[in-house]
Design a protein around this motif. Structure first.
Motif, short mmCIF file in Angstrom:
data_model
loop_
_atom_site.label_atom_id
_atom_site.label_comp_id
_atom_site.label_asym_id
_atom_site.label_seq_id
_atom_site.Cartn_x
_atom_site.Cartn_y
_atom_site.Cartn_z
N HIS A 179 12.85 -32.54 -8.26
CA HIS A 179 12.44 -33.07 -6.91
C HIS A 179 11.21 -34.06 -6.81
CE1 HIS A 179 14.48 -29.83 -4.35
NE2 HIS A 179 14.80 -29.30 -5.40
N HIS A 225 15.04 -28.62 -11.87
CA HIS A 225 13.53 -28.96 -11.32
C HIS A 225 12.80 -29.45 -12.13
CE1 HIS A 225 15.13 -25.38 -9.06
NE2 HIS A 225 14.30 -26.00 -7.85
N VAL A 274 15.50 -35.43 -3.53
CA VAL A 274 16.02 -34.96 -5.04
C VAL A 274 16.47 -36.10 -5.94
CG1 VAL A 274 17.90 -33.91 -6.46
CG2 VAL A 274 16.77 -32.58 -4.63
#
Length: 349
Positions: free
Chosen positions: A52, A295, A25
């Motif tokens: 990510h 994300h 991450v």
């Protein structure tokens, strides 16, 4: 043959979804060090808390395979008739189809496989292609849509023209589209392409116009670049959000519904201001959308991932009208409507 039997045979819906994210991450604080943009601006203005990123051992095809495997834990791979890759064009190799590898690794031995590529706009288009194929060919029962993205690796943080794309992230997504699926039915679509933007965003080197060489590597021409950000902004800002709203409204109308019927919007990840402009233009509240602030933007995968999260989080109920919407450089805006959870026999016009 009675009407319900006909409806069952012609109904085409999403039977399952799957996602995959690499474990590493990158936070807004880490991105602030790379970009020189304050972390609070990245979080609050650009809407990115973290994303990510994959390492050098994992590629777009691998992440697509991992997302597909999440579905095939419950579905016989031999029942898949077609595998369609809809993910990022930045794949393992520049002139290469990932679809055969994905088909092989998933054990979908009875399926033929091919790729669709329209950068970030591709998931709503892939839903329509799958639906149209199932409509046209009675021998097809199950189509597996799979996509991967490794676009975090084509950002050049030394390039002020393109480093604002730091929200590019990595992951995989998949959706199983099935004939006779009376729930989660795929309804209407709408697409707009404005080719006047065809030359604005690209990786300059590695194609036939500028083949790879020592010089192109030295000049860092194998990263995504924006030729003239100020000029593109002047031309794109007046049409971008209106075109998002236009494709959503038309897709909903093509599904036999009204904009007021929308229950959930599944957009690509954008900066916060554009996200709110879209919602305002459609008369929606923030809780009526999935925003991928943990994300980032994964090429064409975002609406598929949003659908998976909405299902996972219990945000979908029977009869909900769900709209997948995205846009890709070039420039194409795309929307496809799904009626979630109940036996719905609305015929798109």
């Amino acid at each position: 043959m009675n009407q319900q039997t006909v409806q069952r045979q012609t109904a085409i819906g999403i039977a399952a979804t799957g996602v995959f994210f690499p474990p590493q991450v990158e936070t807004a604080d880490a991105l602030a060090e790379k970009t020189g943009i304050p972390a609070d601006v990245i979080r609050d203005k650009f809407g990115l808390v973290q994303k990510h990123v994959s390492d050098s051992t994992m590629h777009a095809s691998d992440m697509a395979i991992a997302a597909g495997r999440a579905i095939l834990k419950e579905v016989d791979p031999l029942s898949i008739d077609v595998v369609i890759y809809f993910g990022s064009p930045h794949k393992d190799y520049p002139v290469w189809s990932s679809a055969p590898k994905i088909q092989h690794e998933l054990g979908a031995k009875n399926a033929y496989a091919f790729e669709m590529m329209n950068v970030s706009s591709c998931f709503p288009m892939a839903l329509k292609v799958a639906k149209d194929m199932l409509t046209a060919d009675a021998s097809i029962e199950n189509i597996l849509l799979v996509g991967g993205c490794k676009e975090s690796h084509i950002i050049d943080y030394q390039n002020p023209r393109s480093r604002f794309m730091f929200n590019f992230a990595d992951g995989g997504a998949a959706a199983l589209v099935r004939r006779g699926n009376l729930t989660n039915q795929i309804l209407g679509s709408c697409f707009i392409t404005d080719g006047s933007f065809h030359n604005d965003v690209k990786v300059p080197a590695g194609g036939s116009v500028l083949p790879a060489s020592e010089q192109t590597v030295r000049d860092r021409l194998h990263y995504i670049d924006v030729a003239d950000p100020a000029d593109m902004k002047v031309r794109l800002d007046p049409v971008s959000v209106p075109n998002f709203i236009r494709v959503v409204k038309k897709a909903v109308a093509n599904s036999g519904h009204r904009v007021e019927d929308i229950d959930l919007l599944l957009p690509l990840h954008t900066k916060k201001s554009m996200f709110h402009e879209m919602l305002d233009g459609l008369g929606l509240k923030e809780e009526q959308a999935v925003y991928l602030d943990h994300h980032g933007h994964m090429s064409a995968l975002d609406p598929c991932i949003g659908l998976h999260f909405a299902k996972q989080q219990g945000r979908l109920k029977g009869g909900d009208l769900v709209v997948t919407v995205s846009a890709g450089t070039g420039y194409t805006w795309a929307a496809t409507v799904i009626q979630w959870g109940r036996e719905s026999f609305v015929t798109p016009v």
